[in-house]
Design an enzyme around this catalytic site. Structure first.
Site, PDB file in Angstrom:
ATOM      1  N   GLU A   1     -10.120-103.381  36.593  1.00 27.07           N
ATOM      2  CA  GLU A   1     -11.461-102.866  36.778  1.00 27.07           C
ATOM      3  C   GLU A   1     -11.756-101.933  35.626  1.00 27.07           C
ATOM      4  O   GLU A   1     -10.959-101.072  35.309  1.00 27.07           O
ATOM      5  CB  GLU A   1     -11.526-102.101  38.106  1.00 27.07           C
ATOM      6  CG  GLU A   1     -12.895-101.573  38.444  1.00 27.07           C
ATOM      7  CD  GLU A   1     -12.992-100.085  38.275  1.00 27.07           C
ATOM      8  OE1 GLU A   1     -12.352 -99.366  39.034  1.00 27.07           O
ATOM      9  OE2 GLU A   1     -13.713 -99.655  37.357  1.00 27.07           O
TER      10      GLU A   1
ATOM     11  N   LYS B   1      -9.572 -90.989  46.749  1.00 27.90           N
ATOM     12  CA  LYS B   1      -8.564 -90.939  47.816  1.00 27.90           C
ATOM     13  C   LYS B   1      -8.123 -89.526  48.139  1.00 27.90           C
ATOM     14  O   LYS B   1      -7.934 -88.703  47.262  1.00 27.90           O
ATOM     15  CB  LYS B   1      -7.353 -91.766  47.412  1.00 27.90           C
ATOM     16  CG  LYS B   1      -7.733 -93.196  47.426  1.00 27.90           C
ATOM     17  CD  LYS B   1      -6.582 -94.111  47.606  1.00 27.90           C
ATOM     18  CE  LYS B   1      -7.148 -95.501  47.518  1.00 27.90           C
ATOM     19  NZ  LYS B   1      -6.935 -96.284  48.705  1.00 27.90           N
TER      20      LYS B   1
ATOM     21  N   HIS C   1     -19.210-104.601  42.345  1.00 27.13           N
ATOM     22  CA  HIS C   1     -19.591-103.804  43.507  1.00 27.13           C
ATOM     23  C   HIS C   1     -21.098-103.628  43.617  1.00 27.13           C
ATOM     24  O   HIS C   1     -21.608-103.186  44.623  1.00 27.13           O
ATOM     25  CB  HIS C   1     -18.899-102.442  43.460  1.00 27.13           C
ATOM     26  CG  HIS C   1     -17.413-102.592  43.388  1.00 27.13           C
ATOM     27  ND1 HIS C   1     -16.741-102.687  42.188  1.00 27.13           N
ATOM     28  CD2 HIS C   1     -16.476-102.711  44.352  1.00 27.13           C
ATOM     29  CE1 HIS C   1     -15.453-102.843  42.431  1.00 27.13           C
ATOM     30  NE2 HIS C   1     -15.265-102.863  43.728  1.00 27.13           N
TER      31      HIS C   1
ATOM     32  N   ASP D   1      -1.417-109.725  42.840  1.00 27.49           N
ATOM     33  CA  ASP D   1      -2.291-108.544  42.832  1.00 27.49           C
ATOM     34  C   ASP D   1      -1.536-107.288  43.241  1.00 27.49           C
ATOM     35  O   ASP D   1      -0.823-107.291  44.240  1.00 27.49           O
ATOM     36  CB  ASP D   1      -3.439-108.745  43.835  1.00 27.49           C
ATOM     37  CG  ASP D   1      -4.414-109.829  43.393  1.00 27.49           C
ATOM     38  OD1 ASP D   1      -4.589-109.996  42.179  1.00 27.49           O
ATOM     39  OD2 ASP D   1      -5.000-110.497  44.275  1.00 27.49           O
TER      40      ASP D   1
ATOM     41  N   GLU E   1      -9.719-118.164  47.983  1.00 36.23           N
ATOM     42  CA  GLU E   1      -9.197-117.338  49.088  1.00 36.23           C
ATOM     43  C   GLU E   1      -9.971-117.486  50.398  1.00 36.23           C
ATOM     44  O   GLU E   1     -10.005-116.561  51.219  1.00 36.23           O
ATOM     45  CB  GLU E   1      -9.107-115.855  48.686  1.00 36.23           C
ATOM     46  CG  GLU E   1      -8.224-115.617  47.467  1.00 36.23           C
ATOM     47  CD  GLU E   1      -8.096-114.143  47.063  1.00 36.23           C
ATOM     48  OE1 GLU E   1      -8.310-113.245  47.907  1.00 36.23           O
ATOM     49  OE2 GLU E   1      -7.766-113.893  45.892  1.00 36.23           O
TER      50      GLU E   1
ATOM     51  N   LYS F   1     -18.215 -95.745  64.611  1.00 39.24           N
ATOM     52  CA  LYS F   1     -18.518 -96.728  63.569  1.00 39.24           C
ATOM     53  C   LYS F   1     -19.753 -97.534  63.960  1.00 39.24           C
ATOM     54  O   LYS F   1     -20.692 -97.680  63.191  1.00 39.24           O
ATOM     55  CB  LYS F   1     -17.324 -97.657  63.400  1.00 39.24           C
ATOM     56  CG  LYS F   1     -17.610 -98.864  62.529  1.00 39.24           C
ATOM     57  CD  LYS F   1     -16.603 -99.973  62.764  1.00 39.24           C
ATOM     58  CE  LYS F   1     -16.979-101.205  61.968  1.00 39.24           C
ATOM     59  NZ  LYS F   1     -16.909-101.003  60.522  1.00 39.24           N
TER      60      LYS F   1
ATOM     61  N   SER G   1     -11.106-114.132  44.857  1.00 34.96           N
ATOM     62  CA  SER G   1     -11.907-114.494  46.018  1.00 34.96           C
ATOM     63  C   SER G   1     -13.328-114.870  45.620  1.00 34.96           C
ATOM     64  O   SER G   1     -13.879-114.332  44.654  1.00 34.96           O
ATOM     65  CB  SER G   1     -11.937-113.336  47.018  1.00 34.96           C
ATOM     66  OG  SER G   1     -12.447-112.187  46.414  1.00 34.96           O
TER      67      SER G   1
ATOM     68  N   CYS H   1      -7.366-102.503  40.502  1.00 29.73           N
ATOM     69  CA  CYS H   1      -8.740-102.054  40.409  1.00 29.73           C
ATOM     70  C   CYS H   1      -8.941-100.606  40.823  1.00 29.73           C
ATOM     71  O   CYS H   1      -9.238-100.324  41.952  1.00 29.73           O
ATOM     72  CB  CYS H   1      -9.667-102.942  41.211  1.00 29.73           C
ATOM     73  SG  CYS H   1      -9.047-103.417  42.809  1.00 29.73           S
TER      74      CYS H   1
ATOM     75  N   GLU I   1      -1.221 -96.130  44.846  1.00 28.69           N
ATOM     76  CA  GLU I   1      -1.301 -95.415  46.113  1.00 28.69           C
ATOM     77  C   GLU I   1       0.020 -94.878  46.620  1.00 28.69           C
ATOM     78  O   GLU I   1       0.064 -93.892  47.333  1.00 28.69           O
ATOM     79  CB  GLU I   1      -1.874 -96.324  47.178  1.00 28.69           C
ATOM     80  CG  GLU I   1      -3.239 -95.902  47.553  1.00 28.69           C
ATOM     81  CD  GLU I   1      -4.053 -97.077  47.982  1.00 28.69           C
ATOM     82  OE1 GLU I   1      -3.845 -97.562  49.082  1.00 28.69           O
ATOM     83  OE2 GLU I   1      -4.893 -97.509  47.172  1.00 28.69           O
TER      84      GLU I   1
HETATM   85  N1  GLN Z   1      -7.423-111.452  44.593  1.00 27.12           N
HETATM   86  C1  GLN Z   1      -8.128-110.467  45.355  1.00 27.12           C
HETATM   87  C2  GLN Z   1      -9.582-110.844  45.455  1.00 27.12           C
HETATM   88  O1  GLN Z   1     -10.114-111.379  44.549  1.00 27.12           O
HETATM   89  C3  GLN Z   1      -8.007-109.096  44.748  1.00 27.12           C
HETATM   90  C4  GLN Z   1      -8.650-108.046  45.611  1.00 27.12           C
HETATM   91  C5  GLN Z   1      -8.453-106.622  45.144  1.00 27.12           C
HETATM   92  O2  GLN Z   1      -8.241-106.356  44.007  1.00 27.12           O
HETATM   93  N2  GLN Z   1      -8.532-105.673  46.020  1.00 27.12           N
HETATM   94  O3  GLN Z   1     -10.234-110.600  46.444  1.00 27.12           O
HETATM   95 ZN    ZN Z   2      -9.703-105.644  42.512  1.00 26.85          ZN
END
Ligand code: GLN
Ligand code: ZN
Length: 751
Positions: free
Chosen positions: A654, A116, A685, A588, A473, A19, A422, A632, A594
């Site tokens: 998303e 994935k 992103h 969340d 957060e 890494k 966040s 998401c 998954e």
């Molecule tokens: N509440 C989280 C954030 O905003 C959600 C993160 C996520 O969906 N992976 O970071």
């Molecule tokens: Zn998300």
């Protein structure tokens, strides 16, 4: 005597050397020859570990600079045009450009899509086939690694992704299976090259045999493997994993291959079927050590189980880990700080090699291994006991009853604006967290700093004019680790890293015991934020299914039972937030999908308890408390029923990247999402700031398919990886776009 081998080993290095080297190379701080040296050292260490554990072969070809699927794409010339234009890249840089859209030099292009790998948290780069796809063979890297292993005195067993799985993993405008006749000759040629290089066995992975395959894909197996059969070629070990083979089991064993590997951890019931199905002389490789978890194997049980088999099969019985050890951390020896009683229970990749050696020796000597008193491994998918408890506890009121009460309390405008939770984790914040961890600053100073971050986030949101605020957060490094650290029942490792994609690794917490919440986890921060503003502040929790799916689970109780324990702890947190005056609570669940089993017939049992646990988490709140959830990933269609069944008052999803396509699923009258929806209107992103006009256009499209009174306006995920400068402008544009469309709607309303 049974032989031992593995399907693959982690390639990040015991201390994530690869890494670090990759990231330095990308930054231009390391030369390619220095990077090559680091890679060679990792391979040498891996092979040495396999040799020291007395494995029959070392596995070769499991190393990758970024991803093993990408290795195959380059080997077969699957390089989309955008990566070949102006190609001044070296081979290595072309590889990185395919992976990341950029190399140290040259113009960036759109990277390959990532998705994935089966039901793991590993992401592979999706091969992109075009309609006229031609394949070419360039096996230089693989032959070089075979030679490298041999030069170091290790007998190599190369691993390939099989032709059907490789095609199945890719995307194409046309039919992927139609490409098979063009691809097979190259596999054949490759096997010949390996034979010429003196290779005796080649492992050829076809994990899709564990899936519900369409009949034509199943049928393609026999003809394909017939075509790969040569008298002079190496012997083939067909490897399957992650899932029982079921109807594909006879097919796997009927192929003209000299050996078959099955995942005996996920499908212990198929061992006897495999023995019966195998042809005379065919090797049966059993994956008995779990490659997907970190617990020690109950070797005594396996010894008993395998003794008669070994007598029958002799050296045609091979022992292995269930799948590649890629999904396991590397070496427990690097965990300096774990207490002995925790360490005793764990086995990372290196220790799993030793387990194979121990089992092999015990079978050979007949000396009984000591049992550890663990019971048979439980059924990890269904659990009816849990379900009974869940069903009795949904929210008693329907959404239709709850919605007006919520609106009365919250007084939100149409198209309310919000964010996903966040806010940017600034360099300063990360530094302060580090200082707190190393003891440079006190807990009190750390908390003081977090409060300052929260106050700043609230102030900015008020200036921007968002309708529903978040605290940002700041106290969380990671959405699962944060909760894992506060709940009883988790082990946190110092070095339990697992590759997620490329140079990215995750360190899943380990669920080691019963989960309890000793005290509130987030209430202090939410209450503080709410005290700073008259606008509603959303409480923010990670859901039970996501915490479970992003952790290493226990093996002594079903996953559903651990999930319910987490749900109980979170339910208390939800109630504490509500009591602290928080009127909106977001739970969340980005990892809901998954945990979905690979076989469709197993989906129902999973969703029963997964959805049940989510609902249990919010089952006791008052009807006027609004529950949100967030997910998401773009492929919602297949799990739409489960999403609806969560019955959250609002779901934010998303959708910016999938260009609102998934909205068809959410908006459709029947089977669509019946409650409120916040389809992310821009992609967080990307560093690009969305224009106001663009957002207005998107919102106008949205109100055509979703009733305005059910629509929320928000970005498509959390903003923690972004910079405040971009976030501020993006959110300002978003708020203004919402206002503009809102006004337009009101004018229509009046008229
Ligand atoms: N509440 C989280 C954030 O905003 C959600 C993160 C996520 O969906 N992976 O970071
Ligand atoms: Zn998300």
């Amino acid at each position: 005597m049974a032989k031992t081998h593995i399907l693959g080993y982690p390639r990040i290095g015991a201390r994530r050397e690869l890494k670090r080297a990759l990231e330095s190379y990308w930054r231009g701080e390391l030369s390619s020859s220095q990077l090559y040296e680091v890679g060679a050292a990792v391979r040498r260490d891996n092979w040495r570990a396999q040799e020291q554990a007395g494995l029959e072969f070392v596995t070769v070809g499991d190393f990758a600079w970024y991803d093993q699927v990408l290795n195959h794409s380059l080997m077969f010339g699957v390089v989309p045009q955008r990566f070949t234009r102006g190609a001044a890249d070296t081979k290595l840089d072309q590889y990185f450009r395919l992976a990341r859209g950029r190399a140290p030099a040259g113009e960036p292009v759109a990277a390959s899509a990532m998705t994935k790998w089966f039901d793991t948290n590993y992401h592979y780069l999706v091969p992109e086939f075009d309609a006229t796809q031609e394949f070419t063979l360039d096996s230089e890297w693989l032959l070089a690694e075979v030679a490298e292993a041999r030069a170091q005195g290790f007998p190599p067993k190369p691993v390939l992704i099989g032709p059907l799985t490789y095609l199945w993993l890719g995307r194409s405008g046309a039919d992927r299976l139609g490409l098979l006749p063009r691809l097979l000759p190259l596999y054949r040629e490759l096997l010949q090259q390996l034979a010429e290089a003196g290779v005796e066995w080649v492992q050829i992975d076809e994990p899709i045999l564990g899936l519900d395959l369409e009949e034509r894909w199943r049928q393609a197996f026999a003809a394909s493997y017939e075509q790969l059969r040569t008298d002079a070629g190496p012997q083939l070990l067909l490897a399957t994993y992650f899932s029982p083979l079921r109807e594909n089991l006879p097919l796997a064993f009927s192929l003209p291959v000299q050996g078959v590997h099955i995942d005996a951890v996920r499908a212990p019931g198929e061992i006897d079927l495999a023995v019966a199905a195998r042809s005379q002389g065919q090797v049966l490789s059993l994956g008995v050590v779990n490659g997907r978890n970190v617990w020690r194997t109950e070797l005594a049980g396996w010894q008993q189980r395998l003794e008669p088999l070994e007598r029958e099969l002799g050296d045609a019985l091979w022992l292995s880990a269930s799948c590649s050890l890629l999904h396991c951390p590397v070496d427990l020896e690097t965990e300096a700080d774990l207490p002995a009683e925790q360490r005793q229970r764990l086995a990372y990749s290196r220790q799993k090699l030793e387990e194979l050696q121990t089992l092999q020796a015990a079978l050979a000597s007949g000396q009984l291994l000591p049992g550890d008193g663990k019971s048979e491994s439980p059924d990890t998918h269904g659990d009816t006991g849990v379900l009974a408890e869940l069903r009795d506890s949904w929210r008693p009121q329907s959404y239709a009853e709850r919605a007006p009460l919520q609106q009365q309390r919250l007084q939100l405008p149409v198209l309310p604006t919000t964010t996903i939770g966040s806010f940017p984790q600034t360099g300063l914040l990360r530094q302060v967290r580090r200082q707190f961890r190393t003891g440079e600053i006190s807990e009190q100073e750390y908390r003081q700093h977090l409060r300052a971050e929260i106050a700043e986030a609230v102030r900015r949101q008020e200036i921007l004019g968002l309708d529903v605020l978040v605290h940002g957060e700041a106290e969380r490094n990671d959405m699962v680790e944060y909760f894992g650290e506060q709940l009883d029942g988790f082990i946190h490792t110092g070095n339990g890293w697992v590759q997620s994609y490329g140079s990215r690794c995750v360190k899943p917490p380990i669920i080691a015991g019963d989960i309890r919440r000793p005290q509130p986890m987030t209430v202090e921060w939410s209450r503080y934020a709410q005290g700073l503003t008259k606008k509603p502040v959303k409480g923010m929790l990670t859901g039970p299914v996501t915490i479970l799916n992003w952790s290493f689970p226990r093996e002594d109780i079903p996953r559903s039972a651990s999930c319910l324990q987490i749900a109980r702890a979170l339910r208390d947190e939800v109630l504490d937030l509500e009591a602290a005056g928080i009127g909106i609570i977001q739970i969340d669940e980005p990892a809901l999908r998954e945990g979905v089993p690979l076989r469709e017939s197993d989906h129902g049992a999973y969703f029963d308890w997964a959805v049940g646990c989510f609902r249990y988490t919010c089952s006791a709140v008052r009807p006027e408390t609004q529950v949100h959830t967030h997910m998401c990933y773009s492929n919602f269609n297949t799990i739409m029923d489960a999403i609806v069944a969560l019955d959250a008052d609002v779901i934010t999803i998303e959708s910016a990247r999938s260009d609102l396509r998934l909205l068809e699923a959410f908006a459709s009258g029947d089977g669509g999402y019946p409650n409120e929806i916040g389809p992310g209107i821009y992609d967080i992103h990307s560093p690009n700031v969305p224009e106001r006009a663009e957002l207005v256009a998107r919102l106008r499209k949205l109100v055509e398919v979703i009733p305005a009174k059910k629509l929320w306006v928000n970005p498509d995920c959390g903003l923690k990886t972004r910079e405040w400068a971009e976030v501020g402008t993006s959110l300002l544009n978003m708020v203004e776009a919402a206002r503009e469309v809102r006004t337009a709607l009101e004018i229509v309303d009046i008229a």
